[in-house]
Design a protein around this motif. Structure first.
Motif, PDB file in Angstrom:
ATOM      1  N   VAL A   1      -4.670   5.452   0.409  1.00 18.73           N
ATOM      2  CA  VAL A   1      -5.991   5.066  -0.059  1.00 18.73           C
ATOM      3  C   VAL A   1      -6.975   6.008   0.594  1.00 18.73           C
ATOM      4  O   VAL A   1      -6.924   6.216   1.784  1.00 18.73           O
ATOM      5  CB  VAL A   1      -6.311   3.623   0.344  1.00 18.73           C
ATOM      6  CG1 VAL A   1      -7.688   3.230  -0.133  1.00 18.73           C
ATOM      7  CG2 VAL A   1      -5.259   2.692  -0.232  1.00 18.73           C
TER       8      VAL A   1
ATOM      9  N   THR B   1     -12.302   8.792 -12.399  1.00 16.93           N
ATOM     10  CA  THR B   1     -11.318   7.696 -12.393  1.00 16.93           C
ATOM     11  C   THR B   1     -10.484   7.630 -13.668  1.00 16.93           C
ATOM     12  O   THR B   1      -9.667   6.726 -13.804  1.00 16.93           O
ATOM     13  CB  THR B   1     -12.029   6.344 -12.216  1.00 16.93           C
ATOM     14  OG1 THR B   1     -13.006   6.220 -13.260  1.00 16.93           O
ATOM     15  CG2 THR B   1     -12.722   6.235 -10.876  1.00 16.93           C
TER      16      THR B   1
ATOM     17  N   ASP C   1      -8.349   2.724   5.947  1.00 19.21           N
ATOM     18  CA  ASP C   1      -8.101   3.156   4.572  1.00 19.21           C
ATOM     19  C   ASP C   1      -8.950   4.356   4.167  1.00 19.21           C
ATOM     20  O   ASP C   1      -8.976   4.734   3.016  1.00 19.21           O
ATOM     21  CB  ASP C   1      -8.278   2.000   3.594  1.00 19.21           C
ATOM     22  CG  ASP C   1      -9.676   1.418   3.638  1.00 19.21           C
ATOM     23  OD1 ASP C   1     -10.455   1.853   4.507  1.00 19.21           O
ATOM     24  OD2 ASP C   1      -9.969   0.554   2.814  1.00 19.21           O
TER      25      ASP C   1
ATOM     26  N   HIS D   1     -10.951   7.221   0.886  1.00 23.64           N
ATOM     27  CA  HIS D   1     -12.322   7.570   1.111  1.00 23.64           C
ATOM     28  C   HIS D   1     -13.234   7.803  -0.081  1.00 23.64           C
ATOM     29  O   HIS D   1     -12.773   7.967  -1.180  1.00 23.64           O
ATOM     30  CB  HIS D   1     -12.260   8.922   1.798  1.00 23.64           C
ATOM     31  CG  HIS D   1     -11.793   9.866   0.765  1.00 23.64           C
ATOM     32  ND1 HIS D   1     -10.608  10.429   0.703  1.00 23.64           N
ATOM     33  CD2 HIS D   1     -12.405  10.183  -0.412  1.00 23.64           C
ATOM     34  CE1 HIS D   1     -10.490  11.106  -0.398  1.00 23.64           C
ATOM     35  NE2 HIS D   1     -11.552  10.946  -1.079  1.00 23.64           N
ATOM     36  N   SER D   2     -14.397   7.867   0.204  1.00 25.74           N
ATOM     37  CA  SER D   2     -15.386   8.302  -0.766  1.00 25.74           C
ATOM     38  C   SER D   2     -16.091   9.490  -0.166  1.00 25.74           C
ATOM     39  O   SER D   2     -16.239   9.604   1.035  1.00 25.74           O
ATOM     40  CB  SER D   2     -16.396   7.201  -1.015  1.00 25.74           C
ATOM     41  OG  SER D   2     -16.966   6.840   0.200  1.00 25.74           O
TER      42      SER D   2
ATOM     43  N   ARG E   1       0.841  -1.197   0.000  1.00 19.35           N
ATOM     44  CA  ARG E   1       0.000   0.000   0.000  1.00 19.35           C
ATOM     45  C   ARG E   1       0.873   1.243   0.000  1.00 19.35           C
ATOM     46  O   ARG E   1       0.942   1.974   0.968  1.00 19.35           O
ATOM     47  CB  ARG E   1      -0.916  -0.024   1.203  1.00 19.35           C
ATOM     48  CG  ARG E   1      -1.825  -1.231   1.158  1.00 19.35           C
ATOM     49  CD  ARG E   1      -2.714  -1.265   2.362  1.00 19.35           C
ATOM     50  NE  ARG E   1      -3.422   0.007   2.481  1.00 19.35           N
ATOM     51  CZ  ARG E   1      -3.964   0.411   3.601  1.00 19.35           C
ATOM     52  NH1 ARG E   1      -3.865  -0.285   4.687  1.00 19.35           N
ATOM     53  NH2 ARG E   1      -4.605   1.563   3.632  1.00 19.35           N
TER      54      ARG E   1
ATOM     55  N   HIS F   1     -15.721  12.503  -7.742  1.00 22.81           N
ATOM     56  CA  HIS F   1     -14.610  11.639  -8.158  1.00 22.81           C
ATOM     57  C   HIS F   1     -14.601  11.420  -9.666  1.00 22.81           C
ATOM     58  O   HIS F   1     -15.637  11.427 -10.317  1.00 22.81           O
ATOM     59  CB  HIS F   1     -14.722  10.270  -7.474  1.00 22.81           C
ATOM     60  CG  HIS F   1     -14.315  10.301  -6.050  1.00 22.81           C
ATOM     61  ND1 HIS F   1     -14.754   9.394  -5.125  1.00 22.81           N
ATOM     62  CD2 HIS F   1     -13.479  11.147  -5.391  1.00 22.81           C
ATOM     63  CE1 HIS F   1     -14.213   9.673  -3.948  1.00 22.81           C
ATOM     64  NE2 HIS F   1     -13.445  10.741  -4.086  1.00 22.81           N
TER      65      HIS F   1
ATOM     66  N   CYS G   1      -2.277   7.673   7.051  1.00 16.16           N
ATOM     67  CA  CYS G   1      -2.955   8.787   6.371  1.00 16.16           C
ATOM     68  C   CYS G   1      -2.273  10.131   6.623  1.00 16.16           C
ATOM     69  O   CYS G   1      -2.312  11.009   5.774  1.00 16.16           O
ATOM     70  CB  CYS G   1      -4.396   8.901   6.849  1.00 16.16           C
ATOM     71  SG  CYS G   1      -5.471   7.560   6.328  1.00 16.16           S
TER      72      CYS G   1
ATOM     73  N   ASN H   1      -9.334  11.775  -8.083  1.00 16.14           N
ATOM     74  CA  ASN H   1      -9.509  10.335  -8.252  1.00 16.14           C
ATOM     75  C   ASN H   1      -9.827   9.719  -6.890  1.00 16.14           C
ATOM     76  O   ASN H   1      -9.502  10.306  -5.859  1.00 16.14           O
ATOM     77  CB  ASN H   1      -8.237   9.730  -8.871  1.00 16.14           C
ATOM     78  CG  ASN H   1      -7.117   9.634  -7.865  1.00 16.14           C
ATOM     79  OD1 ASN H   1      -7.122   8.779  -6.991  1.00 16.14           O
ATOM     80  ND2 ASN H   1      -6.163  10.554  -7.958  1.00 16.14           N
ATOM     81  N   PRO H   2     -10.440   8.534  -6.892  1.00 14.38           N
ATOM     82  CA  PRO H   2     -10.929   8.003  -5.603  1.00 14.38           C
ATOM     83  C   PRO H   2      -9.885   7.329  -4.729  1.00 14.38           C
ATOM     84  O   PRO H   2     -10.187   6.969  -3.601  1.00 14.38           O
ATOM     85  CB  PRO H   2     -12.003   6.993  -6.026  1.00 14.38           C
ATOM     86  CG  PRO H   2     -11.613   6.586  -7.400  1.00 14.38           C
ATOM     87  CD  PRO H   2     -10.912   7.761  -8.034  1.00 14.38           C
ATOM     88  N   ASP H   3      -8.653   7.120  -5.191  1.00 12.84           N
ATOM     89  CA  ASP H   3      -7.762   6.346  -4.320  1.00 12.84           C
ATOM     90  C   ASP H   3      -6.295   6.753  -4.281  1.00 12.84           C
ATOM     91  O   ASP H   3      -5.489   6.028  -3.714  1.00 12.84           O
ATOM     92  CB  ASP H   3      -7.874   4.856  -4.626  1.00 12.84           C
ATOM     93  CG  ASP H   3      -7.509   4.526  -6.053  1.00 12.84           C
ATOM     94  OD1 ASP H   3      -7.883   3.466  -6.533  1.00 12.84           O
ATOM     95  OD2 ASP H   3      -6.857   5.368  -6.707  1.00 12.84           O
ATOM     96  N   ASN H   4      -5.905   7.875  -4.837  1.00 11.84           N
ATOM     97  CA  ASN H   4      -4.492   8.268  -4.708  1.00 11.84           C
ATOM     98  C   ASN H   4      -4.354   9.776  -4.620  1.00 11.84           C
ATOM     99  O   ASN H   4      -4.479  10.482  -5.613  1.00 11.84           O
ATOM    100  CB  ASN H   4      -3.687   7.733  -5.896  1.00 11.84           C
ATOM    101  CG  ASN H   4      -2.215   8.088  -5.781  1.00 11.84           C
ATOM    102  OD1 ASN H   4      -1.739   8.522  -4.730  1.00 11.84           O
ATOM    103  ND2 ASN H   4      -1.487   7.912  -6.871  1.00 11.84           N
TER     104      ASN H   4
END
Ligand SMILES: [Zn+2]
Length: 184
Positions: free
Chosen positions: A13, A127, A76, A15-16, A9, A125, A99, A140-143
């Motif tokens: 990562v 992608t 995460d 959240h939404s 990892r 978001h 985080c 973007n949702p994860d970085n």
């Protein structure tokens, strides 16, 4: 828990967004007055956000905003934006080691700017990726480390991405920003 126990990892990562917009739920209660409450540790990033907004002639206001650190959140989920009708936009940040505590300045800024993207710029978001594989947006949702330096001394030539910051911040305020040369 050390980061090295989770070598996979390497990217924060996140959240939404919780767009808790409750249409059709108009009650007779008055909207809450504007409030500004931001932890001292986060304020330098707010100053940076204001400066970047000013450079780009963005009219965004940061005067009505509540940011808090929360511990014990799901590991995460590093940040969340809550938009409730009649209340100040609210951001919670996860204070854990992954985080925040071991994150570098660019990752911290990326996380805060991402949440401000939701809470103040009303961005959602996205992608999409560029031909070189990079995300087209900080939203973007994860970085949130899209313009961060290396966290680990391995990772190849694209490890240090600090020179991408100007593009990602341009795109944050102006989603129609054209693809930069490094993304081809
Ligand atoms: Zn988000």
């Amino acid at each position: 828990m050390s980061l090295r126990q989770h070598p996979v990892r390497i990217r924060p990562v996140i959240h939404s967004v919780l767009l808790a917009i409750l249409f059709g739920c108009h009650s007779s209660s008055q909207p809450e007055p504007s409030q500004y409450s931001v932890p001292a540790e986060v304020e330098p990033f707010m100053q940076s956000f204001r400066a970047e907004a000013l450079k780009r002639n963005s009219p965004v206001s940061t005067e009505n905003l509540i940011i808090t650190f929360q511990s014990g959140q799901q590991e995460d989920i590093c940040g969340q934006c809550y938009l409730d009708p009649g209340k100040p936009p609210r951001i919670t940040l996860n204070n854990n080691s992954f985080c925040w505590q071991q994150a570098n300045q660019q990752e911290r800024e990326g996380l805060i700017f991402h949440e401000l993207g939701h809470c103040l710029l009303k961005r959602l978001h996205k992608t999409d990726h560029f031909p070189n594989g990079a995300y087209v947006t900080l939203m973007n949702p994860d970085n949130v480390g899209v313009y961060a330096p290396c966290r680990y001394p391995v990772g190849g030539e694209e490890c240090d991405k600090r020179d991408r910051r100007a593009y990602y911040i341009d795109e944050l305020f102006t989603p129609t920003t054209p693809m930069p040369d490094w993304a081809k």
